[in-house]
Design a protein around this motif. Structure first.
Motif, mmCIF file in Angstrom:
data_model
loop_
_atom_site.group_PDB
_atom_site.id
_atom_site.type_symbol
_atom_site.label_atom_id
_atom_site.label_comp_id
_atom_site.label_asym_id
_atom_site.label_seq_id
_atom_site.Cartn_x
_atom_site.Cartn_y
_atom_site.Cartn_z
ATOM 1 N N ILE A 1 0.833 -1.200 0.000
ATOM 2 C CA ILE A 1 0.000 0.000 0.000
ATOM 3 C C ILE A 1 0.873 1.259 0.000
ATOM 4 N N ILE B 1 2.383 1.766 -3.449
ATOM 5 C CA ILE B 1 1.393 2.321 -4.382
ATOM 6 C C ILE B 1 1.248 3.822 -4.159
ATOM 7 N N CYS C 1 -5.398 -0.960 -7.845
ATOM 8 C CA CYS C 1 -4.983 0.421 -7.653
ATOM 9 C C CYS C 1 -5.080 1.194 -8.966
ATOM 10 N N ILE D 1 -6.250 3.436 3.449
ATOM 11 C CA ILE D 1 -6.964 3.118 2.200
ATOM 12 C C ILE D 1 -8.402 3.639 2.266
ATOM 13 N N GLU E 1 -3.569 5.141 -5.838
ATOM 14 C CA GLU E 1 -4.435 4.917 -4.681
ATOM 15 C C GLU E 1 -5.102 3.558 -4.794
ATOM 16 N N VAL E 2 -5.400 2.977 -3.669
ATOM 17 C CA VAL E 2 -6.009 1.648 -3.609
ATOM 18 C C VAL E 2 -7.514 1.774 -3.792
ATOM 19 N N THR E 3 -8.076 0.969 -4.686
ATOM 20 C CA THR E 3 -9.529 0.950 -4.899
ATOM 21 C C THR E 3 -10.168 -0.324 -4.365
#
Length: 453
Positions: free
Chosen positions: A140, A143, A362, A237, A149-151
């Motif tokens: 994370i 990224i 991401c 997140i 960004e984490v989806t």
């Protein structure tokens, strides 16, 4: 010498004690291994240097304070309900604390006091929770540092039996606290699915499952693990639309276990006073509707027939036997636990297996990608298990970091800081605990060339 007090010499302590002993001379450590059962502490420390086994009663205030006061750091493998007792003494005497358990509200409530005393109380520092936090946060953070960004965040972990030792109809053996095995999934679990909070009551935990394909491993059943939402903030997140943490089991296990849940024999909320006079068959029958047999119950609720593997698994476990329970004033869960400890016990040369898998979606602008990270660890035998390795080594490595003043964080924390996860994950690789990380997508495939965008 610096003194380490380890409280608890159970199934997860073998690698932990050996690591502390192996590093004791170089690090100038004396290791005190304390357990209610002194013989158990003696067995786990046999032939290991600089280790002293002692009998220890965690509820005896004077005894507890004596050993904590005389230590430089405490590692607790006690049940989570007892950690606050240990923690309060650690605050009183100025000692750092490391545990593998989930952070209880009582522990969290001690954070300010620990900070004031300039102490770190590192919780959730085992396998799951523990290695899962560290390996996920590493990805994370990578990224985020690449501008993404984490989806979607999904993480799964399972303590399993290795294929070469899988010789029973449950496809499972007990490698950690057997009480926790029986009580797994109890309470209502929750997770985030496409922006919507979802709740899974205990009655559906083992029927509302996913089929998970782990790269390089195979297929598993997965059920929701506790409260996935509480890790959104610590993981950073907040923009993720899906957040789920799950537990892995070999295919078919969940359907079999769900029969026991539906029957009611995993219940730990009441006591059967005259259990010693009952046979296991009578015990199981006492949970059936009036004038009903087990085969009729299983058919009505699950369309399971006598010849089906689920019925055979229940029979093999001993729930249809005329053997007397031989216990009094116990809960149904404790009766079931006794059976599991007998029937699902590791043989001396058995090997267990840990499988962990993260799948993280991401995006960066219009670019989207998927990160896959997987781990497999096999045990050596019934003492040096993969479970003991992956629970115990992170605890030991964290204690070393703290004793050597490498951890600057204070208060009650979990291992999502770089100062913890970078050195621990790196050292774990030396012990064969190494993740395989890939990036790509399901259309173009995945590459071990770890390029995010």
């Amino acid at each position: 010498m610096r003194k380490i007090l380890l409280i608890g010499a159970g199934k997860s302590s073998s690698y932990l004690v050996k690591y502390l002993s192996d590093h004791s001379q170089a690090e100038n450590w004396q290791v005190v291994v304390a357990d209610a059962n002194k013989k158990q502490a003696e067995a786990i420390t046999a032939k290991l240097a600089n280790c002293t086994p002692i009998a220890f009663n965690a509820t005896d205030e004077k005894e507890r304070e004596q050993y904590i006061k005389d230590s430089d750091i405490v590692i607790s493998l006690l049940p989570a309900t007892l950690h606050s007792l240990i923690a309060e003494d650690c605050i009183k005497y100025g000692k750092h604390l490391v545990t593998a358990s989930y952070t209880s509200p009582e522990m969290k409530g001690l954070s300010d006091a620990a900070k004031k005393a300039d102490l770190v109380f590192l919780t959730e520092m085992g396998l799951d929770p523990g290695i899962d936090h560290m390996s996920a946060k590493k990805l994370i953070d990578a990224i985020a540092e690449d501008g993404g960004e984490v989806t979607v965040f999904k993480s799964y972990c399972g303590g399993l039996i290795a294929p070469e030792s899988d010789d029973n109809p449950w496809n499972y053996k007990v490698t950690w606290n057997p009480r926790n095995v029986v009580l797994a999934g109890q309470g209502t679990s929750r997770y985030l699915d496409d922006g919507q909070i979802k709740y899974v009551p205990y009655s559906r935990v083992f029927s509302q499952i996913e089929k998970i394909k782990v790269p390089g491993e195979g297929g598993y059943d997965a059920y929701v693990n506790r409260d996935s939402l509480k890790y959104i903030d610590p993981y950073g997140i907040k923009n993720a639309k899906t957040v789920l943490r799950g537990t892995l089991r070999h295919k078919g296990f969940c359907k079999k276990w769900n029969c026991l849940v539906a029957l009611g024999i995993t219940d730990d909320s009441f006591v059967i006073e005259d259990a010693s006079e009952l046979t296991y068959k009578q015990f199981a029958s006492s949970f059936l509707p009036a004038k009903s047999e087990l085969d009729a119950f299983l058919w009505k609720n699950f369309e399971i027939e006598k010849g089906d593997k689920e019925y055979k698994a229940i029979d093999w476990l001993g729930l249809l036997s005329d053997e007397k329970i031989g216990m009094t004033y116990v809960t149904p869960a404790q009766i079931l636990q006794k059976l599991l400890e007998k029937k699902l016990k590791l043989k001396p040369k058995d090997k267990d297996m840990i499988v962990m898998y993260h799948e993280i979606h991401c995006k960066k602008g219009k670019k989207e990608n998927i990160v896959q990270s997987s781990l497999e660890v096999k045990g050596e035998n019934s003492q040096y298990t993969a479970m003991a390795k992956t629970v115990g080594l992170p605890l030991a490595m964290a204690a070393k970091l703290i004793l050597n003043n490498k951890v600057k964080s204070r208060g009650v924390i979990i291992p999502v800081q770089k100062e913890i996860y970078i050195p621990v994950l790196k050292e774990l690789e030396q012990y064969g605990v190494k993740f395989v990380e890939k990036t790509g997508n399901k259309k173009k495939g995945f590459s071990a060339n770890f390029k995010l965008f």
